[in-house]
Enzyme design. Structure first.
Site, PDB file in Angstrom:
ATOM      1  N   SER A  11      30.817 -43.795  -6.290  1.00  0.00           N
ATOM      2  CA  SER A  11      30.562 -44.476  -7.559  1.00  0.00           C
ATOM      3  C   SER A  11      30.856 -43.544  -8.716  1.00  0.00           C
ATOM      4  O   SER A  11      30.662 -42.322  -8.611  1.00  0.00           O
ATOM      5  CB  SER A  11      29.095 -44.928  -7.627  1.00  0.00           C
ATOM      6  OG  SER A  11      28.758 -45.379  -8.928  1.00  0.00           O
ATOM      7  N   TYR A  60      19.991 -44.717  -6.427  1.00  0.00           N
ATOM      8  CA  TYR A  60      21.345 -45.105  -6.023  1.00  0.00           C
ATOM      9  C   TYR A  60      22.317 -43.938  -6.221  1.00  0.00           C
ATOM     10  O   TYR A  60      23.110 -43.607  -5.334  1.00  0.00           O
ATOM     11  CB  TYR A  60      21.796 -46.327  -6.829  1.00  0.00           C
ATOM     12  CG  TYR A  60      23.244 -46.694  -6.630  1.00  0.00           C
ATOM     13  CD1 TYR A  60      23.651 -47.436  -5.533  1.00  0.00           C
ATOM     14  CD2 TYR A  60      24.216 -46.288  -7.544  1.00  0.00           C
ATOM     15  CE1 TYR A  60      24.980 -47.771  -5.348  1.00  0.00           C
ATOM     16  CE2 TYR A  60      25.548 -46.612  -7.361  1.00  0.00           C
ATOM     17  CZ  TYR A  60      25.930 -47.351  -6.265  1.00  0.00           C
ATOM     18  OH  TYR A  60      27.252 -47.672  -6.079  1.00  0.00           O
TER      19      TYR A  60
END
Length: 247
Positions: free
Chosen positions: A127, A140
């Protein structure tokens, strides 16, 4: 003809990546926890298999069923948005089980065949949050940052066996990570003390200045899988490119 196995193909980046590799003439094994009819068309060179990356028996069964592969794309992941204070450690562990340990389990499972042939590519999808950490996605981001460190080290470890290891870092896509496959409803992870602050963050997510599309990511995964250079990181999407250049 080369074969790619892609995890997390029920939607978003994984689904589009499966379509993209198939369109390039590859044999594609698209995996997901619960296959559903119609997710991908019935076609030559395309198989859909059940695979839960958090279960060793599922990983072993899928790899036995699919046979030798040339490329592994570790895309399976779950999202999490909320104040860390309100995020239970059970949820944090679930994030790591899929995003981090699932990636490691899949990688470990394919290494014997890759090492035996002295060839193979592992593409780990992380990400852009690892490039510029954002608020309210701490758990996350931690799960994805762990994969970044793992991948960088592994690239050195496996180079001598002819195995290439790559990182694809997607930017923000409203139709993917943070609105699908989330661990908890957003309202459950935003205490009252964080409400006004979180509201402004959510508004920015709803109207981003740049958006990463599924095709953006699929194209970069394809490029990474076919790149024989020693490049490790591949930002995907216009916002990820900006963050990568600034970091």
């Amino acid at each position: 003809m080369k074969t790619v196995l892609i995890t997390g193909c029920s939607s978003g980046y994984g689904l589009e990546t499966a379509r993209y590799f198939h369109a390039q003439g590859w044999s594609v094994i698209a995996t997901m926890r619960t296959p559903r009819e119609g997710i991908l068309p019935v076609a030559d060179r395309l198989r859909v298999l059940a695979l839960d990356v958090t279960k060793p028996e599922s990983v072993a069964a899928a790899l036995e069923a699919c046979g030798p592969i040339d490329v592994l794309v570790n895309n399976a992941g779950i999202g999490m948005f909320g104040a860390f204070e309100a995020t239970s450690m059970t949820v944090v562990r679930n994030l790591f089980e899929t995003n981090t340990f699932g990636t490691m389990a899949m990688t470990q499972a394919v290494l014997p065949q890759f090492r035996g042939r002295r060839s193979g590519v592992i593409v780990n999808v992380t990400s852009s949050a690892t490039l510029a950490p954002m608020p309210l996605v701490a758990a996350y981001t931690a799960s994805k940052a762990a994969v970044e460190g793992f991948t960088g080290s592994l690239a050195h470890e496996l180079k001598g066996f002819g195995i290439r290891v790559k990182l694809v870092e997607p930017g923000y896509g409203p139709s993917t990570r943070f609105t699908q496959n989330v661990q908890m409803p957003i309202e459950a992870t935003i205490p009252e003390a964080y409400a006004s602050y979180a509201s402004s963050i959510l508004s920015a997510f709803e109207q981003p200045s740049a958006v990463t599309t599924e095709c953006d990511v699929a194209e970069v995964v394809w490029r990474a899988a076919n790149d024989w250079s020693e490049q490790l990181r591949y930002p995907a999407g216009p916002d990820a490119m900006v963050l990568a250049q600034a970091s």
